[in-house]
Design an enzyme around this catalytic site. Sequence first.
Site, PDB file in Angstrom:
ATOM      1  N   LYS A  91       0.839  -1.205   0.000  1.00  0.00           N
ATOM      2  CA  LYS A  91       0.000   0.000   0.000  1.00  0.00           C
ATOM      3  C   LYS A  91       0.879   1.263   0.000  1.00  0.00           C
ATOM      4  CE  LYS A  91      -3.706  -2.233  -0.488  1.00  0.00           C
ATOM      5  NZ  LYS A  91      -4.514  -2.967   0.421  1.00  0.00           N
TER       6      LYS A  91
HETATM    7  C1  LIG Z   1      -5.616  -3.965   0.745  1.00  0.00           C
HETATM    8  C2  LIG Z   1      -7.068  -3.752   0.718  1.00  0.00           C
HETATM    9  C3  LIG Z   1      -7.882  -4.063   1.816  1.00  0.00           C
HETATM   10  C4  LIG Z   1      -7.408  -4.844   3.007  1.00  0.00           C
HETATM   11  O1  LIG Z   1      -6.345  -4.319   3.671  1.00  0.00           O
HETATM   12  P1  LIG Z   1      -5.399  -5.286   4.547  1.00  0.00           P
HETATM   13  O2  LIG Z   1      -4.553  -4.312   5.292  1.00  0.00           O
HETATM   14  O3  LIG Z   1      -4.630  -6.146   3.604  1.00  0.00           O
HETATM   15  O4  LIG Z   1      -6.272  -6.079   5.448  1.00  0.00           O
HETATM   16  C5  LIG Z   1      -9.214  -3.703   1.754  1.00  0.00           C
HETATM   17  N1  LIG Z   1      -9.737  -3.102   0.682  1.00  0.00           N
HETATM   18  C6  LIG Z   1      -8.997  -2.825  -0.406  1.00  0.00           C
HETATM   19  C7  LIG Z   1      -9.645  -2.143  -1.563  1.00  0.00           C
HETATM   20  C8  LIG Z   1      -7.645  -3.165  -0.434  1.00  0.00           C
HETATM   21  O5  LIG Z   1      -6.923  -2.921  -1.539  1.00  0.00           O
END
Ligand SMILES: *Cc1c(COP(=O)(O)O)cnc(C)c1O
Length: 398
Positions: free
Chosen positions: A196
């Site tokens: 991210k």
């Molecule tokens: C990455 C992601 C999540 C979940 O996040 P995590 O930290 O991996 O639990 C939820 N929604 C979207 C759109 C994502 O890309």
Amino acid sequence: MTAALASAGGPPVRSSFLPFALPGIGEEEKREVMEVLNSDWITTGPRVKRFEEALTRYTGAPYAVCVDSGTAALHLALLGLHLKPGDEVVTTPLTFCSTVHSIVHAGGVPVLADVEPDTLNLSVEAAARAVTAKTKALLPVHFAGQPCDLRELWELGRKHDLKVVEDAAHAVGAAYDGVPIGGAGDAVCLSFYANKNITTGEGGALLTGDSDWAEEARLNALHGMSRDAWKRYTKAGSWAYEVVSAGFKYNMTDIEAALGLHQLAKLDGFTRTRRKLVQRYRDALAACSFVEPLGEKPGRSPAYHLFVVRLNLDRLTVDRARFIEELKAEGIGTTVHFIPIHHHPYYRERLRTSPASLPHTEEQFPRLVSLPLFPRMTEADVDDVVEAVQKVGSAFLR
Ligand SMILES: *Cc1c(COP(=O)(O)O)cnc(C)c1O
């Protein structure tokens, strides 16, 4: 005459594979993590508190609750809606499964509404059509880091007495009408997963202006134990606590927060680099007949989490899967965001969503490819990706 495709024995565009995303951890992060490890306090503690304060300062959100994943933040946000059996939450089919899992785990019924064909964000018109007497909330995703039509979604929410919970997993660092994502809105969920825009390895945060929502999330993030229960092993703490709900074990550790503090300080720089790389992609691909980047709307400062293009399949003799295989052979890593929720067996059987009700999602999905994008990438890397895309596309032009 272009070189033969790597899949046919020709030289690949890149000899060293370029992954679709890599984390950007610097020396500051490593030093801070070592300080935590040397401090005798490695779980939730002072650094988590500092990271929460830094997130409220950065976004303008009155409250931030840090947890161990974006998924946990979504679950806690949805629990704050106090859904009753049969209550519905309207969301997008073009998202990661955990967006929709969070509705199920909070006891609600997910309802999928179509996306806009050009931004792939939840369509406000489609969401409005999906609202029923049982709808309690809207759950838009800021796809690829471009903010949704928040003003219209908030307006729709006001009209029907719905909360708007934002999945901002792609959107930390983005702004809408000059306000950082998270700085306004009912409940906004961030992810700090490894790929991210900023990362704590695993991690997430719930941002809200509602003190009750934040307080309940804080309790539920640590077994439903009374406030600051994490202090119970410190000198400041006490052995006594009360359990007031059947909560979860979602707390962030100080090791993770140590990463987050420095990542957040670097976020604006990361976003500037992402924007520059995206502009280079856009300029280089502007005249390309077989790929089409997503549309951008005015008044948004996207976080540029992903660079998603659509293949113009009517111009090509191969499908998306083959295009991705060929790029891989050329040394370029790509992926797809996202396999629509109703294509997965669990939701296909449970939701009984007819693909005909989501025409834009069905039409766009087979075209989607996410090209590499991360701040450690160079402009030369972008040029390699563009060269590989051109090479593969030219070889299969109809
Ligand atoms: C990455 C992601 C999540 C979940 O996040 P995590 O930290 O991996 O639990 C939820 N929604 C979207 C759109 C994502 O890309």
